[in-house]
Design a protein around this motif. Structure first.
Motif, mmCIF file in Angstrom:
data_model
loop_
_atom_site.group_PDB
_atom_site.id
_atom_site.type_symbol
_atom_site.label_atom_id
_atom_site.label_comp_id
_atom_site.label_asym_id
_atom_site.label_seq_id
_atom_site.Cartn_x
_atom_site.Cartn_y
_atom_site.Cartn_z
ATOM 1 N N LEU A 1 35.524 19.066 26.822
ATOM 2 C CA LEU A 1 34.771 18.149 26.872
ATOM 3 C C LEU A 1 33.589 17.106 25.864
ATOM 4 C CD1 LEU A 1 36.472 15.931 30.160
ATOM 5 C CD2 LEU A 1 37.769 15.810 27.199
ATOM 6 N N TRP B 1 37.765 16.474 21.001
ATOM 7 C CA TRP B 1 38.165 15.224 20.582
ATOM 8 C C TRP B 1 38.790 14.732 18.618
ATOM 9 C CZ3 TRP B 1 37.371 11.944 23.841
ATOM 10 C CH2 TRP B 1 36.897 12.397 25.159
ATOM 11 N N GLU B 2 38.679 16.280 17.776
ATOM 12 C CA GLU B 2 39.570 16.332 16.518
ATOM 13 C C GLU B 2 40.918 16.228 16.423
ATOM 14 O OE1 GLU B 2 37.346 19.540 14.549
ATOM 15 O OE2 GLU B 2 35.392 18.565 14.299
#
Length: 250
Positions: free
Chosen positions: A50, A56-57
């Motif tokens: 995180l 996140w990508e």
């Protein structure tokens, strides 16, 4: 009352975590590598993921594919559902075909989708749209069939065209059923997404799981599974909230 509503779900999650911890300890005695699946190791891996950009990508890519697949399913399923509900001839002609097609697992199309569409996003979009179109189509058709016939008669008496009747009478009257279909479609899409992303793509949560397995990063793998569950819950919650708000507004 609010405390009880929060306490019961939390207690269920705590019990599940305890069972997970106990199971990982037992499995570690049989297979030492199972210690990587333990809650504490998974939590550490999740925190590290995180804080970085890689996870996140992959999440962004997966959510984009969900949006495209759902959008295509809406563009196809809604008009087909309206036509099915309005035309008995079309309904009798196509219902057996639709029922047959929806019972075919979307994942069974994976080899053909890759052969025809190549590798990349296109076959994933196809699989997601194929999985999502049926609940939208069938719920739309059911909504049209349950629509108050007096509304259609009133529109006809006011000399409304077929397009005006659909846009101003039918679609507003069946929005709740369409949203129900969307919620079901999101659940199906989210299940199909991960295996669909394990073939011929280089990003997405499904790809990340395979990559973590190949790297023997089992804590990352378990962290990704938790992320998938959490995002799926959020998507379903958003769909349920939208449906409730529409019902209250109506």
């Amino acid at each position: 009352m609010m405390g009880a509503n929060l306490l019961l779900p939390l207690s269920g999650l705590v019990l599940a975590a305890l069972a997970w911890a106990a199971g990982s300890v037992w499995l570690a005695g049989v297979t030492p590598i199972a210690a990587s699946f333990a809650p504490l190791e998974t939590a550490r891996a999740l925190l590290a993921l995180l804080q970085g950009a890689e996870l996140w990508e992959h999440v962004a890519v997966s959510l984009e594919r969900v949006a495209v697949g759902l959008g295509v399913a809406l563009l196809l399923g809604t008009p087909l559902g309206v036509l099915t509900g309005l035309s008995p001839l079309f309904s009798r002609s196509t219902t057996p075909l639709f029922q047959f097609a929806r019972m075919i697992s979307p994942l069974s199309w994976m080899p053909l989708a890759v052969m025809v569409l190549g590798v990349g996003n296109a076959p994933v979009y196809f699989l997601l749209a194929f999985a999502a179109v049926w609940p939208i189509l069938l719920n739309t058709a059911a909504g049209v069939a349950q629509l108050d016939k007096n509304w259609l008669l009133l529109a006809r008496s006011l000399s409304a065209t077929r397009r005006e009747t659909i846009v101003h009478v039918i679609l507003p009257g069946i929005t709740a059923q369409i949203l129900t279909g969307v919620r079901l479609a999101i659940g199906i899409i989210w299940i199909v997404l991960v295996p669909a992303e394990m073939l011929g793509v280089s990003a997405g949560l499904g790809y990340f799981i395979l990559d973590a397995r190949d790297r023997l990063a089992y804590s990352d793998l378990m962290a990704a599974i938790l992320v998938i569950g959490f995002l799926g819950y959020l998507l379903d919650h958003a769909a349920r909230t939208l449906h409730k708000r529409w019902l209250h507004a109506a």
